[in-house]
Design an enzyme around this catalytic site. Structure first.
Site, PDB file in Angstrom:
ATOM      1  N   CYS A 102       1.063  -1.228  -0.154  1.00  0.00           N
ATOM      2  CA  CYS A 102      -0.043   0.012  -0.136  1.00  0.00           C
ATOM      3  C   CYS A 102       0.852   1.289   0.233  1.00  0.00           C
ATOM      4  O   CYS A 102       1.369   1.647  -1.223  1.00  0.00           O
ATOM      5  CB  CYS A 102      -0.999  -0.121   1.244  1.00  0.00           C
ATOM      6  SG  CYS A 102      -2.537   1.039   0.806  1.00  0.00           S
ATOM      7  N   HIS A 133      -3.640  -5.153   1.545  1.00  0.00           N
ATOM      8  CA  HIS A 133      -2.846  -5.655   2.759  1.00  0.00           C
ATOM      9  C   HIS A 133      -2.861  -7.223   2.981  1.00  0.00           C
ATOM     10  O   HIS A 133      -3.528  -7.544   4.012  1.00  0.00           O
ATOM     11  CB  HIS A 133      -3.466  -4.851   3.957  1.00  0.00           C
ATOM     12  CG  HIS A 133      -3.344  -3.477   4.049  1.00  0.00           C
ATOM     13  ND1 HIS A 133      -2.283  -2.985   4.615  1.00  0.00           N
ATOM     14  CD2 HIS A 133      -3.929  -2.525   3.471  1.00  0.00           C
ATOM     15  CE1 HIS A 133      -2.198  -1.538   4.540  1.00  0.00           C
ATOM     16  NE2 HIS A 133      -3.440  -1.143   3.637  1.00  0.00           N
ATOM     17  N   GLU A 146      -0.808  -8.744   4.822  1.00  0.00           N
ATOM     18  CA  GLU A 146      -0.435  -9.041   6.269  1.00  0.00           C
ATOM     19  C   GLU A 146      -1.380  -9.306   7.155  1.00  0.00           C
ATOM     20  O   GLU A 146      -1.429  -9.948   7.979  1.00  0.00           O
ATOM     21  CB  GLU A 146       0.518  -7.933   6.469  1.00  0.00           C
ATOM     22  CG  GLU A 146       0.099  -6.843   7.191  1.00  0.00           C
ATOM     23  CD  GLU A 146      -0.514  -5.750   6.120  1.00  0.00           C
ATOM     24  OE1 GLU A 146      -0.423  -6.118   4.879  1.00  0.00           O
ATOM     25  OE2 GLU A 146      -1.303  -4.584   6.370  1.00  0.00           O
TER      26      GLU A 146
HETATM   27  N1  GLN Z   1      -3.485   6.256   1.513  1.00  0.00           N
HETATM   28  C1  GLN Z   1      -2.309   5.981   1.944  1.00  0.00           C
HETATM   29  C2  GLN Z   1      -1.334   6.777   1.197  1.00  0.00           C
HETATM   30  O1  GLN Z   1      -1.588   7.396   0.426  1.00  0.00           O
HETATM   31  C3  GLN Z   1      -1.952   4.420   1.980  1.00  0.00           C
HETATM   32  C4  GLN Z   1      -3.019   3.565   2.509  1.00  0.00           C
HETATM   33  C5  GLN Z   1      -2.353   2.518   3.231  1.00  0.00           C
HETATM   34  O2  GLN Z   1      -1.147   2.325   3.196  1.00  0.00           O
HETATM   35  N2  GLN Z   1      -3.216   1.557   3.666  1.00  0.00           N
HETATM   36  O3  GLN Z   1      -0.191   6.747   1.605  1.00  0.00           O
END
Ligand code: GLN
Length: 177
Positions: free
Chosen positions: A79, A168, A170
């Site tokens: 992410c 995610h 994990e």
């Molecule tokens: N929206 C977050 C960002 O822009 C990422 C979200 C996440 O890691 N769950 O960094």
């Protein structure tokens, strides 16, 4: 593997637990000095990419970490980690980019800001994929392997030794390598 998890901000504990559960030796990377141990893989957890980038800068960790990446250490990014490594973020070039993908932050919209779906990864069928304000991978170069998709967009990719997820993994307590 000896795995160093960036423990600056975000969901690093969940990554540590998942890697430990899979039998890897985990250490936390909190300062540049922590990179001096011998490591096979670096983990970039989810969180807030703007905050992570700023903290890594303030802690003078950008150069040593990116040197390790360029020297060929494995990378597992989730992410916000994917955002830090993407060559283009929200239409702007990212000088830290090491993945030939363009991403759009928070792109799944309000209603789909957080959601779960299920899909296949190579060797891992029916994986639960949890998206939390996830980036959308708008495009990927030909040399990027697409590992999973949602609504026609790539959601996990691999390029060389870098594996990155928009969702995610994990949270399933698993490592998908
Ligand atoms: N929206 C977050 C960002 O822009 C990422 C979200 C996440 O890691 N769950 O960094």
């Amino acid at each position: 593997m000896r795995v160093g998890v960036l423990a600056i901000q975000g969901a690093f504990i969940e990554h540590e637990q998942a890697f430990e559960r899979a039998g890897h030796i985990v250490s936390e990377i909190r300062q540049a000095r922590d990179l001096e141990t011998s490591l096979d893989m670096l983990v970039f957890p989810g969180g807030e990419s703007t905050v992570q980038r700023k903290l890594l800068r303030d802690l003078e960790m950008i150069e040593p970490i990116w040197q390790r990446i360029d020297a060929g250490i494995g990378v597992y990014a989730t992410c916000a980690g994917l955002i830090l490594l993407a060559n283009e973020v929200d239409g702007q070039p990212n000088e830290l980019g090491r993945l030939s993908v363009c991403v759009q932050r928070n792109a799944y919209g309000r209603q789909l800001g957080s959601f779960q779906t299920q899909g296949d990864l190579p060797g891992h069928p029916n994986v639960i994929m949890t998206f939390i304000r996830a980036p959308r991978i708008l495009s990927a170069d030909k040399n990027v392997e697409i590992l999973s998709t949602f609504n026609g967009y790539p959601t996990a990719v691999r390029q060389g030794k870098i594996t990155a997820f928009a969702y995610h993994p994990e949270l399933n307590g698993e490592i998908y390598l």
